[in-house]
Design a protein around this motif. Sequence first.
Motif, PDB file in Angstrom:
ATOM      1  N   TYR A   1      -8.809  11.610  -8.737  1.00 46.93           N
ATOM      2  CA  TYR A   1      -8.942  10.177  -8.470  1.00 46.93           C
ATOM      3  C   TYR A   1      -7.725   9.624  -7.751  1.00 46.93           C
ATOM      4  N   GLN A   2      -6.546  10.189  -8.017  1.00 49.01           N
ATOM      5  CA  GLN A   2      -5.329   9.678  -7.381  1.00 49.01           C
ATOM      6  C   GLN A   2      -5.367   9.881  -5.867  1.00 49.01           C
ATOM      7  N   TYR A   3      -6.016  10.957  -5.418  1.00 54.69           N
ATOM      8  CA  TYR A   3      -6.091  11.207  -3.982  1.00 54.69           C
ATOM      9  C   TYR A   3      -7.100  10.273  -3.314  1.00 54.69           C
ATOM     10  N   ILE A   4      -8.123   9.875  -4.049  1.00 54.84           N
ATOM     11  CA  ILE A   4      -9.063   8.885  -3.510  1.00 54.84           C
ATOM     12  C   ILE A   4      -8.370   7.540  -3.350  1.00 54.84           C
TER      13      ILE A   4
ATOM     14  N   SER B   1      -4.886  -4.759 -19.947  1.00 50.69           N
ATOM     15  CA  SER B   1      -5.850  -3.745 -20.368  1.00 50.69           C
ATOM     16  C   SER B   1      -5.303  -2.377 -19.991  1.00 50.69           C
ATOM     17  N   LYS B   2      -5.943  -1.342 -20.503  1.00 50.29           N
ATOM     18  CA  LYS B   2      -5.499   0.019 -20.202  1.00 50.29           C
ATOM     19  C   LYS B   2      -5.834   0.353 -18.759  1.00 50.29           C
ATOM     20  N   HIS B   3      -4.829   0.823 -18.048  1.00 47.85           N
ATOM     21  CA  HIS B   3      -5.025   1.132 -16.643  1.00 47.85           C
ATOM     22  C   HIS B   3      -5.878   2.386 -16.474  1.00 47.85           C
ATOM     23  N   ARG B   4      -6.888   2.249 -15.641  1.00 52.72           N
ATOM     24  CA  ARG B   4      -7.660   3.425 -15.270  1.00 52.72           C
ATOM     25  C   ARG B   4      -8.382   3.146 -13.962  1.00 52.72           C
ATOM     26  N   SER B   5      -8.267   4.042 -13.053  1.00 54.46           N
ATOM     27  CA  SER B   5      -8.999   3.918 -11.799  1.00 54.46           C
ATOM     28  C   SER B   5     -10.472   4.217 -12.054  1.00 54.46           C
ATOM     29  N   TRP B   6     -11.336   3.476 -11.422  1.00 55.00           N
ATOM     30  CA  TRP B   6     -12.781   3.708 -11.569  1.00 55.00           C
ATOM     31  C   TRP B   6     -13.140   5.125 -11.129  1.00 55.00           C
TER      32      TRP B   6
ATOM     33  N   ASN C   1       0.817  -1.214   0.000  1.00 56.98           N
ATOM     34  CA  ASN C   1       0.000   0.000   0.000  1.00 56.98           C
ATOM     35  C   ASN C   1       0.850   1.263   0.000  1.00 56.98           C
ATOM     36  N   VAL C   2       2.010   1.217   0.625  1.00 59.38           N
ATOM     37  CA  VAL C   2       2.927   2.354   0.531  1.00 59.38           C
ATOM     38  C   VAL C   2       3.386   2.529  -0.912  1.00 59.38           C
ATOM     39  N   PHE C   3       3.631   1.414  -1.598  1.00 57.21           N
ATOM     40  CA  PHE C   3       3.997   1.494  -3.015  1.00 57.21           C
ATOM     41  C   PHE C   3       2.857   2.099  -3.830  1.00 57.21           C
ATOM     42  N   VAL C   4       1.616   1.688  -3.570  1.00 60.96           N
ATOM     43  CA  VAL C   4       0.466   2.238  -4.299  1.00 60.96           C
ATOM     44  C   VAL C   4       0.355   3.744  -4.067  1.00 60.96           C
ATOM     45  N   ILE C   5       0.580   4.171  -2.829  1.00 61.15           N
ATOM     46  CA  ILE C   5       0.542   5.602  -2.525  1.00 61.15           C
ATOM     47  C   ILE C   5       1.598   6.346  -3.340  1.00 61.15           C
ATOM     48  N   CYS C   6       2.811   5.808  -3.346  1.00 62.17           N
ATOM     49  CA  CYS C   6       3.885   6.440  -4.120  1.00 62.17           C
ATOM     50  C   CYS C   6       3.578   6.420  -5.615  1.00 62.17           C
ATOM     51  N   PHE C   7       2.918   5.341  -6.065  1.00 62.90           N
ATOM     52  CA  PHE C   7       2.578   5.217  -7.488  1.00 62.90           C
ATOM     53  C   PHE C   7       1.619   6.323  -7.920  1.00 62.90           C
ATOM     54  N   TYR C   8       0.560   6.530  -7.150  1.00 64.36           N
ATOM     55  CA  TYR C   8      -0.432   7.538  -7.542  1.00 64.36           C
ATOM     56  C   TYR C   8       0.051   8.959  -7.305  1.00 64.36           C
ATOM     57  N   LEU C   9       0.982   9.138  -6.380  1.00 65.45           N
ATOM     58  CA  LEU C   9       1.551  10.471  -6.164  1.00 65.45           C
ATOM     59  C   LEU C   9       2.752  10.717  -7.068  1.00 65.45           C
ATOM     60  N   GLU C  10       3.091   9.699  -7.877  1.00 59.45           N
ATOM     61  CA  GLU C  10       4.184   9.791  -8.851  1.00 59.45           C
ATOM     62  C   GLU C  10       5.506  10.171  -8.174  1.00 59.45           C
ATOM     63  N   VAL C  11       5.819   9.426  -7.122  1.00 55.99           N
ATOM     64  CA  VAL C  11       7.073   9.644  -6.421  1.00 55.99           C
ATOM     65  C   VAL C  11       8.215   9.056  -7.249  1.00 55.99           C
ATOM     66  N   GLY C  12       9.279   9.794  -7.381  1.00 57.96           N
ATOM     67  CA  GLY C  12      10.420   9.315  -8.146  1.00 57.96           C
ATOM     68  C   GLY C  12      10.080   9.165  -9.619  1.00 57.96           C
ATOM     69  N   ASP C  13      10.408   7.996 -10.169  1.00 59.59           N
ATOM     70  CA  ASP C  13      10.162   7.735 -11.592  1.00 59.59           C
ATOM     71  C   ASP C  13       8.816   7.060 -11.843  1.00 59.59           C
ATOM     72  N   LEU C  14       8.009   6.892 -10.809  1.00 60.87           N
ATOM     73  CA  LEU C  14       6.710   6.245 -10.979  1.00 60.87           C
ATOM     74  C   LEU C  14       5.744   7.191 -11.691  1.00 60.87           C
ATOM     75  N   ALA C  15       4.891   6.607 -12.547  1.00 62.42           N
ATOM     76  CA  ALA C  15       3.875   7.379 -13.270  1.00 62.42           C
ATOM     77  C   ALA C  15       2.541   6.666 -13.138  1.00 62.42           C
ATOM     78  N   LYS C  16       1.523   7.379 -12.701  1.00 63.92           N
ATOM     79  CA  LYS C  16       0.224   6.760 -12.430  1.00 63.92           C
ATOM     80  C   LYS C  16      -0.495   6.282 -13.678  1.00 63.92           C
ATOM     81  N   ASP C  17      -0.046   6.662 -14.861  1.00 64.06           N
ATOM     82  CA  ASP C  17      -0.676   6.223 -16.107  1.00 64.06           C
ATOM     83  C   ASP C  17      -0.003   4.996 -16.713  1.00 64.06           C
ATOM     84  N   THR C  18       0.956   4.410 -15.997  1.00 65.21           N
ATOM     85  CA  THR C  18       1.652   3.229 -16.504  1.00 65.21           C
ATOM     86  C   THR C  18       0.729   2.021 -16.480  1.00 65.21           C
TER      87      THR C  18
END
Length: 209
Positions: free
Chosen positions: A143-146, A102-107, A76-93
């Motif tokens: 949506y990333q904050y949710i 399938s194409k990633h998209r949060s509901w 869950n810490v990784f998911v938080i960093c993923f949606y906040l785009e910490v470092g080289d992470l991108a939430k649209d990956t």
Amino acid sequence: MGCCSGRCTLVVISSLQLVFVLERQIFDFLGYQWAPILANFLHIITIIFGLFGTIQFRQRYIIRYAIWMVLWVTWNVFVICFYLEVGDLAKDTNLIMTFNISKHRSWWMENGPGCVVVTITDMPEWVPEDHRYIYVRGCLLGYQYIEVAHSSLQVIFALLGFIYACYVIKIVAEEEDSFDFIGGFDSYGYQGPQKTSHLQLQPMYMTSY
């Protein structure tokens, strides 16, 4: 009394975890996020075994639950960093959340509070025919904050679950040691009183003719 209080608290925490992870699983299914779906499924199974171990005093199940809580916090810490785009992470990956299936998209991207979905009729040529080209406007909360809020709640429950699981493991181990001590007199050669026979042996006389 301490063991009962600790067990009851752990049961309550695990039950709340189960409710919130089922809610999260539903929205992850709606968004086709396969990695979170798999993680949520493993979490649900572990919680069920943890509840069983807590109620039935099965220490090994509680230990497994505690170990999984550490892994669950990490995820869950990784998911938080993923949606906040910490470092080289991108939430649209697509690779991380959907394994490129399938194409990633949060509901929540299209269904968040206040969100209005606008369909663009003049679609670019690169958009597949069976897809729609949209943009979202008016969202009161991104949506990333949710998603971050969901993961943060899971981290809190996991930390509480880990603390109380360790406490219950300690109490159960102490009770088992106490039980072994009380029932350990057999190892010192203790024997209960033995019944004595009232039958007395009489001498036998033999005569010859």
